[in-house]
Design a protein around this motif. Structure first.
Motif, PDB file in Angstrom:
ATOM      1  N   LEU A 408       0.829  -1.209   0.000  1.00  0.00           N
ATOM      2  CA  LEU A 408       0.000   0.000   0.000  1.00  0.00           C
ATOM      3  C   LEU A 408       0.864   1.260   0.000  1.00  0.00           C
ATOM      4  N   GLY A 409       1.988   1.204   0.711  1.00  0.00           N
ATOM      5  CA  GLY A 409       2.877   2.360   0.735  1.00  0.00           C
ATOM      6  C   GLY A 409       3.497   2.672  -0.610  1.00  0.00           C
ATOM      7  N   ARG A 410       3.510   1.706  -1.503  1.00  0.00           N
ATOM      8  CA  ARG A 410       4.058   1.937  -2.839  1.00  0.00           C
ATOM      9  C   ARG A 410       3.233   2.950  -3.643  1.00  0.00           C
ATOM     10  N   TRP A 411       2.012   3.219  -3.202  1.00  0.00           N
ATOM     11  CA  TRP A 411       1.181   4.205  -3.890  1.00  0.00           C
ATOM     12  C   TRP A 411       1.544   5.633  -3.481  1.00  0.00           C
ATOM     13  N   THR A 412       2.473   5.816  -2.593  1.00  0.00           N
ATOM     14  CA  THR A 412       2.953   7.146  -2.206  1.00  0.00           C
ATOM     15  C   THR A 412       4.378   7.310  -2.704  1.00  0.00           C
ATOM     16  N   PHE A 413       4.718   8.523  -3.144  1.00  0.00           N
ATOM     17  CA  PHE A 413       6.101   8.693  -3.594  1.00  0.00           C
ATOM     18  C   PHE A 413       7.046   8.879  -2.422  1.00  0.00           C
ATOM     19  N   ASN A 414       6.525   8.960  -1.186  1.00  0.00           N
ATOM     20  CA  ASN A 414       7.421   8.917  -0.019  1.00  0.00           C
ATOM     21  C   ASN A 414       8.203   7.608   0.014  1.00  0.00           C
ATOM     22  N   ALA A 415       7.485   6.499  -0.224  1.00  0.00           N
ATOM     23  CA  ALA A 415       8.126   5.192  -0.173  1.00  0.00           C
ATOM     24  C   ALA A 415       9.205   5.063  -1.249  1.00  0.00           C
ATOM     25  N   TRP A 416       8.919   5.542  -2.457  1.00  0.00           N
ATOM     26  CA  TRP A 416       9.903   5.442  -3.532  1.00  0.00           C
ATOM     27  C   TRP A 416      11.117   6.324  -3.236  1.00  0.00           C
ATOM     28  N   ALA A 417      10.875   7.513  -2.683  1.00  0.00           N
ATOM     29  CA  ALA A 417      11.997   8.389  -2.348  1.00  0.00           C
ATOM     30  C   ALA A 417      12.870   7.772  -1.257  1.00  0.00           C
ATOM     31  N   LEU A 418      12.247   7.212  -0.229  1.00  0.00           N
ATOM     32  CA  LEU A 418      13.028   6.607   0.856  1.00  0.00           C
ATOM     33  C   LEU A 418      13.767   5.362   0.389  1.00  0.00           C
ATOM     34  N   ASP A 419      13.151   4.577  -0.495  1.00  0.00           N
ATOM     35  CA  ASP A 419      13.858   3.409  -1.041  1.00  0.00           C
ATOM     36  C   ASP A 419      15.087   3.842  -1.825  1.00  0.00           C
ATOM     37  N   GLY A 420      14.965   4.938  -2.565  1.00  0.00           N
ATOM     38  CA  GLY A 420      16.115   5.432  -3.317  1.00  0.00           C
ATOM     39  C   GLY A 420      17.232   5.922  -2.414  1.00  0.00           C
ATOM     40  N   PHE A 421      16.886   6.696  -1.391  1.00  0.00           N
ATOM     41  CA  PHE A 421      17.909   7.150  -0.443  1.00  0.00           C
ATOM     42  C   PHE A 421      18.518   5.975   0.313  1.00  0.00           C
ATOM     43  N   GLN A 422      17.733   4.948   0.574  1.00  0.00           N
ATOM     44  CA  GLN A 422      18.267   3.764   1.239  1.00  0.00           C
ATOM     45  C   GLN A 422      19.312   3.070   0.374  1.00  0.00           C
ATOM     46  N   LYS A 423      19.033   2.963  -0.905  1.00  0.00           N
ATOM     47  CA  LYS A 423      20.023   2.353  -1.798  1.00  0.00           C
ATOM     48  C   LYS A 423      21.318   3.160  -1.830  1.00  0.00           C
ATOM     49  N   VAL A 424      21.206   4.486  -1.767  1.00  0.00           N
ATOM     50  CA  VAL A 424      22.387   5.336  -1.866  1.00  0.00           C
ATOM     51  C   VAL A 424      23.222   5.264  -0.598  1.00  0.00           C
ATOM     52  N   PHE A 425      22.586   5.492   0.554  1.00  0.00           N
ATOM     53  CA  PHE A 425      23.347   5.640   1.792  1.00  0.00           C
ATOM     54  C   PHE A 425      23.489   4.343   2.567  1.00  0.00           C
ATOM     55  N   TRP A 426      22.530   3.440   2.450  1.00  0.00           N
ATOM     56  CA  TRP A 426      22.584   2.215   3.261  1.00  0.00           C
ATOM     57  C   TRP A 426      23.283   1.094   2.504  1.00  0.00           C
ATOM     58  N   PHE A 427      22.760   0.777   1.296  1.00  0.00           N
ATOM     59  CA  PHE A 427      23.331  -0.322   0.526  1.00  0.00           C
ATOM     60  C   PHE A 427      24.481   0.117  -0.368  1.00  0.00           C
ATOM     61  N   GLN A 428      24.698   1.443  -0.503  1.00  0.00           N
ATOM     62  CA  GLN A 428      25.798   1.981  -1.309  1.00  0.00           C
ATOM     63  C   GLN A 428      25.765   1.414  -2.729  1.00  0.00           C
ATOM     64  N   SER A 429      24.577   1.387  -3.293  1.00  0.00           N
ATOM     65  CA  SER A 429      24.394   0.834  -4.632  1.00  0.00           C
ATOM     66  C   SER A 429      24.799   1.858  -5.682  1.00  0.00           C
ATOM     67  N   PRO A 430      25.146   1.414  -6.880  1.00  0.00           N
ATOM     68  CA  PRO A 430      25.483   2.358  -7.957  1.00  0.00           C
ATOM     69  C   PRO A 430      24.248   3.113  -8.442  1.00  0.00           C
ATOM     70  N   ILE A 431      24.489   4.154  -9.207  1.00  0.00           N
ATOM     71  CA  ILE A 431      23.382   4.998  -9.678  1.00  0.00           C
ATOM     72  C   ILE A 431      22.440   4.206 -10.579  1.00  0.00           C
ATOM     73  N   GLU A 432      22.959   3.217 -11.293  1.00  0.00           N
ATOM     74  CA  GLU A 432      22.099   2.439 -12.183  1.00  0.00           C
ATOM     75  C   GLU A 432      20.976   1.738 -11.425  1.00  0.00           C
ATOM     76  N   SER A 433      21.203   1.411 -10.177  1.00  0.00           N
ATOM     77  CA  SER A 433      20.174   0.720  -9.403  1.00  0.00           C
ATOM     78  C   SER A 433      19.020   1.632  -9.023  1.00  0.00           C
ATOM     79  N   LEU A 434      19.170   2.944  -9.200  1.00  0.00           N
ATOM     80  CA  LEU A 434      18.111   3.897  -8.850  1.00  0.00           C
ATOM     81  C   LEU A 434      17.098   4.084  -9.969  1.00  0.00           C
ATOM     82  N   ARG A 435      17.228   3.342 -11.044  1.00  0.00           N
ATOM     83  CA  ARG A 435      16.342   3.546 -12.189  1.00  0.00           C
ATOM     84  C   ARG A 435      14.865   3.369 -11.834  1.00  0.00           C
ATOM     85  N   PRO A 436      14.447   2.351 -11.073  1.00  0.00           N
ATOM     86  CA  PRO A 436      13.007   2.230 -10.756  1.00  0.00           C
ATOM     87  C   PRO A 436      12.484   3.404  -9.952  1.00  0.00           C
ATOM     88  N   GLU A 437      13.224   3.831  -8.919  1.00  0.00           N
ATOM     89  CA  GLU A 437      12.759   4.933  -8.084  1.00  0.00           C
ATOM     90  C   GLU A 437      12.693   6.245  -8.867  1.00  0.00           C
TER      91      GLU A 437
END
Length: 463
Positions: A408-437
């Motif tokens: 249900l939270g996927r219907w808010t862009f809060n969830a997508w924004a937080l998932d993107g920041f999580q990939k950047v700062f927590w998982f240290q993923s490359p920029i290519e992984s941010l394509r869905p968000e």
């Protein structure tokens, strides 16, 4: 006079739908949201199962037994990830991909030579991303309980084997002595026959032939002083010695995210709070459109050379730049005080900050276009923003939510924004992984901007 004031208050409340919404609907709505969040989360009557990913070596009997035991535990949802890669570099890539998928609370790895019989091969590795500390404690307790039961069963088997060996050693001399004196048995004798009292007729086990009446008493009576190593000594081993004799399981817990950064969790808090207040700030800035429409300023601008598209685009751009600046201030402060390693992830931060600010600016402009007055905008935006923030993870961490609530939270862009920041700062993923968000945030921004242009025609018509 007091009744008159009460009547005025009643009429004001009745004739103000927005106030009725904030007083009666908003508390019920928030209660429902938090009840759904925690109904299958950390505060539920039945705890949320831990999603455990298994990386086990193939063809290992001890690992297969452990896997079967874990799959039977109702507190775990075990998923076999397809075997443990032999190369260490490939193992780390598999671990990173599993953590980035957010489908597992914890990963369990066993070495290719895993064994419960030798201490140097009795190693279990748990890999966590640091979000759910309870998952680590729960799985560790389950493993320790499993191996404690295994050790007790081993002690019981050793005791039984000791008793059987002692009985065999005690009976063998009596049988040999009776055979030397000419006595014979048509069937094997039993311990009850040998240890029968000398003054009473020997007891006979069912299915055994009776003992000869002239059999010497030495066969029927046990010796008074058993020799060392017989049943008298072997039947009483020390269970505590046996329990401490087996190998201890070596359970290690690794957190790759915390290996080269100090406070990855602080970055997530900064993102959640920043998105929440960004929504309020952008909505307040967009309210200037309604003020200009009420004061007549917007009409004077429309009769000039500026068109409606330019007005909306200019307002949107101002809100967008303010959002980028607000996010930058928040994260620069977090870097200066809490050391979130902003400069090492600057490229990912800029991408997510721009995408989030674009979506937020479009949302604020759409709300300003739909509402008629500034007070109506503030009340409606408050309800929507708080609801989206609660469901999207700005107020409650998403890892404690149930799977249904996460969807249900996927219907808010809060969830997508937080998932993107999580990939950047927590998982240290490359920029290519941010394509869905980025795709979702920019796509929603485009859709809301087009809706704003369509609905803003009412200002041209003077509505």
């Amino acid at each position: 006079m007091i009744l008159t004031f009460l009547r005025i208050a009643y009429l004001r409340l009745r004739n103000n739908p927005l106030e009725l919404l904030l007083v009666f609907v908003m508390p019920v709505l928030f209660f429902s949201i938090f009840a759904m969040i925690f109904s299958q989360g950390i505060a539920a009557g039945t705890e949320k199962p831990v999603r455990l990913g298994l990386l086990l070596p193939g063809g290992n009997v001890a690992a297969a037994d452990l896997q079967a035991e874990l799959q039977q535990n109702t507190s775990l949802i075990c998923t076999d990830l397809g075997g443990l890669p032999t190369e260490s570099g490939r193992q780390e890539r598999v671990i990173l991909e599993a953590q980035n998928s957010s489908r597992y609370d914890l990963l369990l790895l066993l070495s290719a030579d895993f064994s419960t019989a030798e201490e140097d091969r009795f190693r279990v590795r748990l890999v966590t991303d640091g979000q759910n500390a309870m998952a680590v404690a729960m799985v560790r307790a389950i493993l320790e309980e499993y191996y404690a039961v295994q050790r007790v069963e081993g002690v019981v088997e050793q005791l039984q084997e000791s008793v059987r060996s002692a009985a065999k050693e005690r009976l063998l001399p009596a049988v040999e002595e009776s055979a030397g004196q000419g006595a014979f048995f048509r069937e094997p004798i039993s311990p009850r026959t040998v240890f029968a009292g000398s003054g009473a007729p020997p007891s006979v086990e069912p299915g055994l032939a009776p003992v000869s009446a002239d059999q010497p008493a030495s066969v029927l009576d046990p010796p008074t002083d058993p020799a060392p190593g017989t049943f008298a000594e072997a039947a009483d081993p020390d269970p505590e010695t046996l329990l401490t004799a087996g190998p201890e399981p070596q359970i290690s817990v690794d957190n790759p995210q915390a290996a080269d950064q100090q406070n990855p969790r602080i970055a997530m808090y900064a993102a959640g709070i920043a998105v929440l207040f960004l929504l309020f700030a952008c909505t307040g800035h967009a309210a200037t459109m309604l003020e200009e429409a009420e004061s007549g300023t917007l009409d004077r601008i429309l009769v000039s050379e500026a068109g409606l598209l330019q007005i909306v685009a200019g307002k949107w751009l101002g809100i967008f730049l303010m959002g980028c600046l607000q996010l930058s201030v928040m994260f620069v402060f977090a870097e200066a005080v809490f050391r979130i390693h902003l400069w090492q992830h600057l490229d990912g931060f800029l991408v997510m900050a721009g995408s989030t600010s674009a979506a937020t600016a479009s949302f604020a402009m759409l709300m300003a276009t739909i509402c008629r007055t500034r007070s109506q905008l503030q009340g409606t935006a408050t309800v929507i923003i708080l609801s989206m923030s609660a469901m999207g993870g700005s107020m409650i961490p998403r890892f404690v939510m149930s799977d249904r609530m996460k969807e249900l939270g996927r219907w808010t862009f809060n969830a997508w924004a937080l998932d993107g920041f999580q990939k950047v700062f927590w998982f240290q993923s490359p920029i290519e992984s941010l394509r869905p968000e980025v795709t979702v945030l920019l796509g929603s921004s485009l859709v809301m901007s087009l809706a704003t242009l369509l609905l803003s025609g009412r200002w041209r018509r003077g509505l």
